[in-house]
Design an enzyme around this catalytic site. Sequence first.
Site, PDB file in Angstrom:
ATOM      1  N   GLY A 115      -6.003  10.375  39.010  1.00 19.80           N
ATOM      2  CA  GLY A 115      -7.304  11.043  39.086  1.00 19.80           C
ATOM      3  C   GLY A 115      -7.499  12.081  37.998  1.00 19.80           C
ATOM      4  O   GLY A 115      -6.539  12.696  37.528  1.00 19.80           O
TER       5      GLY A 115
ATOM      6  N   ARG B 164      -5.033   3.822  37.690  1.00 24.38           N
ATOM      7  CA  ARG B 164      -4.112   4.040  38.802  1.00 24.38           C
ATOM      8  C   ARG B 164      -3.026   2.973  38.930  1.00 24.38           C
ATOM      9  O   ARG B 164      -2.309   2.932  39.929  1.00 24.38           O
ATOM     10  CB  ARG B 164      -4.903   4.137  40.113  1.00 24.38           C
ATOM     11  CG  ARG B 164      -5.775   5.387  40.178  1.00 24.38           C
ATOM     12  CD  ARG B 164      -6.390   5.587  41.546  1.00 24.38           C
ATOM     13  NE  ARG B 164      -7.259   6.756  41.571  1.00 24.38           N
ATOM     14  CZ  ARG B 164      -6.844   7.996  41.795  1.00 24.38           C
ATOM     15  NH1 ARG B 164      -5.577   8.241  42.040  1.00 24.38           N
ATOM     16  NH2 ARG B 164      -7.702   9.003  41.785  1.00 24.38           N
TER      17      ARG B 164
ATOM     18  N   ASP C  17       3.719  11.034  41.536  1.00 24.35           N
ATOM     19  CA  ASP C  17       4.097   9.619  41.428  1.00 24.35           C
ATOM     20  C   ASP C  17       4.273   9.193  39.976  1.00 24.35           C
ATOM     21  O   ASP C  17       5.256   8.528  39.632  1.00 24.35           O
ATOM     22  CB  ASP C  17       3.026   8.733  42.068  1.00 24.35           C
ATOM     23  CG  ASP C  17       3.176   8.665  43.581  1.00 24.35           C
ATOM     24  OD1 ASP C  17       4.199   9.153  44.107  1.00 24.35           O
ATOM     25  OD2 ASP C  17       2.265   8.125  44.232  1.00 24.35           O
TER      26      ASP C  17
ATOM     27  N   LYS D  79       0.056  17.081  36.116  1.00 27.99           N
ATOM     28  CA  LYS D  79      -1.389  17.047  36.309  1.00 27.99           C
ATOM     29  C   LYS D  79      -1.748  16.767  37.752  1.00 27.99           C
ATOM     30  O   LYS D  79      -1.153  15.865  38.339  1.00 27.99           O
ATOM     31  CB  LYS D  79      -1.970  15.919  35.452  1.00 27.99           C
ATOM     32  CG  LYS D  79      -3.439  15.653  35.680  1.00 27.99           C
ATOM     33  CD  LYS D  79      -3.748  14.180  35.990  1.00 27.99           C
ATOM     34  CE  LYS D  79      -3.241  13.773  37.371  1.00 27.99           C
ATOM     35  NZ  LYS D  79      -3.713  12.468  37.822  1.00 27.99           N
ATOM     36  N   THR D  80      -2.612  17.487  38.352  1.00 27.16           N
ATOM     37  CA  THR D  80      -3.312  17.115  39.583  1.00 27.16           C
ATOM     38  C   THR D  80      -4.101  18.306  40.110  1.00 27.16           C
ATOM     39  O   THR D  80      -3.564  19.410  40.237  1.00 27.16           O
ATOM     40  CB  THR D  80      -2.395  16.595  40.717  1.00 27.16           C
ATOM     41  OG1 THR D  80      -3.165  16.545  41.923  1.00 27.16           O
ATOM     42  CG2 THR D  80      -1.205  17.478  40.992  1.00 27.16           C
TER      43      THR D  80
ATOM     44  N   ASP E  98      -4.978  18.542  43.008  1.00 30.59           N
ATOM     45  CA  ASP E  98      -4.526  18.789  44.376  1.00 30.59           C
ATOM     46  C   ASP E  98      -3.501  19.920  44.464  1.00 30.59           C
ATOM     47  O   ASP E  98      -3.264  20.460  45.534  1.00 30.59           O
ATOM     48  CB  ASP E  98      -3.905  17.525  44.976  1.00 30.59           C
ATOM     49  CG  ASP E  98      -4.929  16.429  45.179  1.00 30.59           C
ATOM     50  OD1 ASP E  98      -6.145  16.722  45.060  1.00 30.59           O
ATOM     51  OD2 ASP E  98      -4.533  15.289  45.443  1.00 30.59           O
TER      52      ASP E  98
ATOM     53  N   GLY F 299      -8.485  16.446  48.501  1.00 29.81           N
ATOM     54  CA  GLY F 299      -7.099  16.815  48.784  1.00 29.81           C
ATOM     55  C   GLY F 299      -6.609  16.023  49.987  1.00 29.81           C
ATOM     56  O   GLY F 299      -6.712  16.503  51.108  1.00 29.81           O
TER      57      GLY F 299
ATOM     58  N   GLU G 155     -17.266  16.640  41.863  1.00 27.35           N
ATOM     59  CA  GLU G 155     -17.981  17.726  41.180  1.00 27.35           C
ATOM     60  C   GLU G 155     -17.044  18.602  40.347  1.00 27.35           C
ATOM     61  O   GLU G 155     -17.501  19.331  39.465  1.00 27.35           O
ATOM     62  CB  GLU G 155     -18.680  18.615  42.220  1.00 27.35           C
ATOM     63  CG  GLU G 155     -19.843  17.958  42.950  1.00 27.35           C
ATOM     64  CD  GLU G 155     -19.425  16.957  44.026  1.00 27.35           C
ATOM     65  OE1 GLU G 155     -18.196  16.780  44.242  1.00 27.35           O
ATOM     66  OE2 GLU G 155     -20.305  16.352  44.647  1.00 27.35           O
ATOM     67  N   GLY G 156     -15.741  18.582  40.664  1.00 32.53           N
ATOM     68  CA  GLY G 156     -14.852  19.540  40.015  1.00 32.53           C
ATOM     69  C   GLY G 156     -13.757  18.921  39.147  1.00 32.53           C
ATOM     70  O   GLY G 156     -13.126  19.627  38.374  1.00 32.53           O
TER      71      GLY G 156
END
Lengths: 552, 552
Positions: B82, B146, B177, B203-204, B206, B252, B426-427
């Site tokens: 993502g 992905r 992952d 990176k994430t 979340d 999340g 949106e973010g």
Amino acid sequence: MKSITALQKARYAYLPKLPSALMQDVKNVVAVKGSATESFADQQAIKQLFPHTYGQPIVSFESGASSATFNPIKVGVILSGGQAPGGHNVIAGLYDGLKKANPQSQLFGFLGGPSGLLEAKYLEVTDSLMDEYRNTGGFDMIQSGRTKLESSEQFDLVLENAQKLSLDALVVIGGDDSNTNGAVLAEYFKAKNSSIQVIGCPKTIDGDLKNQFIETSFGFDTAAKTYSELIGNIARDAMSARKYWHFIKLMGRSASHIALECALQTRPNVTLISEEVEAKQMTLADVVQEIAHSVMKRAEKGWNFGIVLIPEGLVEFIPEIKALIAKLNDMMSEKADEFGAIELEKQPEWVHAQLDAKSAEVYASLPRDIQFQLILDRDPHGNVQVSLIETEKLLSKMVASYLEKAKAEGKYKGKFAPLGHFFGYEGRCAFPSNFDADYCYSLGYTSFLLIANGMTGYISSLRELQRPASEWVAGGIPLTMMMNMERRHGEMKPVIRKALVELNGKPFQYFAHVREKWAVENDFAYPGAIQYYGPTEVCDQTSITLGLEKSK
Amino acid sequence: MKSITALQKARYAYLPKLPSALMQDVKNVVAVKGSATESFADQQAIKQLFPHTYGQPIVSFESGASSATFNPIKVGVILSGGQAPGGHNVIAGLYDGLKKANPQSQLFGFLGGPSGLLEAKYLEVTDSLMDEYRNTGGFDMIQSGRTKLESSEQFDLVLENAQKLSLDALVVIGGDDSNTNGAVLAEYFKAKNSSIQVIGCPKTIDGDLKNQFIETSFGFDTAAKTYSELIGNIARDAMSARKYWHFIKLMGRSASHIALECALQTRPNVTLISEEVEAKQMTLADVVQEIAHSVMKRAEKGWNFGIVLIPEGLVEFIPEIKALIAKLNDMMSEKADEFGAIELEKQPEWVHAQLDAKSAEVYASLPRDIQFQLILDRDPHGNVQVSLIETEKLLSKMVASYLEKAKAEGKYKGKFAPLGHFFGYEGRCAFPSNFDADYCYSLGYTSFLLIANGMTGYISSLRELQRPASEWVAGGIPLTMMMNMERRHGEMKPVIRKALVELNGKPFQYFAHVREKWAVENDFAYPGAIQYYGPTEVCDQTSITLGLEKSK
């Protein structure tokens, strides 16, 4: 951790810009009056309804010796209707003007909108209270409300409460309806021999309170920029992930100014404009086809993603849906008992059987969950709640069906994965952009000058907004000048004309000129978050709509 | 009108900050190695699986004479999973490091994530291409994907394609992952006697890829700030209109870091934390009651409005719902044909009859549209698509039912009008905050230094992130050091441990300490839009979570 964020603290220190004519001692600002005015249309009827306030001149404020006396006065202010960024700054401009002219003057904020006037619920604005709200979003300082001031009983009560407080004037911050009510109230006070003045200020994120004298309503700039930030972010996500079609519904029931401005800011693939849909008498099938056209063209390039903007009120502008909703409203109120006895799962079939052939056909064409939405979510009067219809889902489902058929016919080979969004509450209370902060403060300050110069039945006006704030022209426009007669609830009423998107106006014309390219290409633009600091081209620009409207 | 917005143009000119140790000629940056390391847990098993890359030392970059040679090299880079704000800056930091050390070096971006490696789809990064993406959001420069690299067939193909291009190294920008796969790939290359190095970057949005060596994953700061902007705006709207309860679902799935950070930024009335719900074995009724508690307490004060934050993955953490979903997945795949023959309207009843008593009871307690969502929206494997469950509607409907009962019992007299929102897309592609722009550029630059110093199986690391960027400590952490063995799809696998919200950690502890007050009072905070310019406390702060985690 504090509840005052770093940005809020920093914004307290922002000094809103005023037109240079107003940046001097109030004694050196003179009200220059033009000649008598006429209403926008229906002059005879409006003149009859507003014998005391009709025909007043346009006023502009210039450098010169003021003839106003600046005795202490008491002013009330209300925020009416939906929130719009900058409302607190209108109050701040009014407050600062009042106190600058005479520190003995007082400002009272009525709580919760017009109902605060009826219930005499208010607070006095003080320095410390005002300072908590400068350059902030929201209407939380005194809140807002949607009570309409329309009946003479209400006007009497307002007069009584205003007199108890010895108010000299009342400032109504609101949209077209609230300003219409303000005009009627001004006339009513005059007719009752009260000297209480009424001044309006043009508020609405929808952007539909504008005309040759009101170049834009406040809040539109900030709200549209906030939505454009989000649309741009989503478009960038679509360009990166390359797998979703985002159907984005935007606030704006009556007019599509927000959708159009956001389109100009972000260049999505499809933007529906309610006014065009109505003018062209488009069917739901036409709308679906317009979207599917873009989806199919892009799929040929391998791009199974895109952005669709949908104005909130769209379905009411599609003639066949408007007719269906009217039929449903009538039928459901006539046969309420019979309907109530029908088992939930069988309701759509029962409804279908009650409708005329045309409406039944339209109803049957809708996805089942939308069929349920149309009959289940009704307001206390039994009417369909149009704002609750998930138009973004309705359209994406119907586009999906259209594409399935096209695929079966070998005309489409892409993948279609839609996602829905609705943006409205996200932008109504953002910190006002520098433009809205300046514009609102100037509107409030000008409303004070109109009061000091004895005006009533006026709306505060700033013109030449495409220029730097120092060059804006401040003044007042007689509210009657913006009025015409319209049928409302079966009666002809004097109202300020709602400004819809003009299909021959420059913003729409520009959009119409480029949209076929946008429909097919990846031409997205990413405005990012509103900036309050930084290079002037980043933080001081106003809307593209206003720029195009003011362009030669 | 241009597609390059004013902010995008202005951001091109932003120069990301680097740790001062890296702000000198690459020949003067030395890799200082610590002693041998162990994996986070299951040392024996991990060591056996990673014989060539296990136990490597932690590396940090300091001022000193480099022992690296800076011959021309070829590096590949992929973005995996993502989108997260700042991905382009990781590439920019890597690119600038490579070119600074040797202008003959080349960077290749593989297109569409890991599948670009398998299909040898790539482009060469050039100055002009790179300059179009500096400090911008999104992964649109080379896109993401992905596809998971897990099988030896895939690894062989990657090796073959990398060798065809004569790659010296590969940088994998991804989450837990993807970095796990990067570690396996590094080991695989070594085992195959290939000298191709593999370096990861964390990176994430979340925020669940972190540990004592990785203080935060990039993108979390910007995404959480963007959601907090919107939540703050909505809270201000609620405070102004005083009539809605906003139920806001936030991206999340596995971890609730975003919900927690947004809560710390905006101070909503109720924030659900999935990890707590699971730890306390809360039922759906418990969750509903927690929200209703706040609604009822506030109604007593006349406040029929509020804000509830809900992490996207919540329902999977409620044990009884998790069990129900598992039962539904099993049952629907076992009885697919039988189910297919049931008439739509009767499906919930049929499903109900197939379930065991406990799950049937839970299923029956759900609103009807959620009952339908659970059986209709299944993925290609027949599983319930948890991400499509409208948890915000599920909860608001159940709270409404709870309140109706309370009202009938005379325990509640308020009005309850809920509205739902979901923020995610949106973010993920916002322009990176100054923090993320600097952090990402430094991660990319550091990944180059790791390559230049011959490392493989490392993740790029910046530490002391609570300090100004000049004081950050750059280095590399062996990927195996962050691993343990976990059961995945029935098999024990070496994986980087996902970092969930720690209930005894400082961020959650602070939240737990103040939340009862927030539940009842109007303590909302309004962060406003991300600022890239202006006072440093406005535009250079990082997340509250990081601040609390690093506080003494």
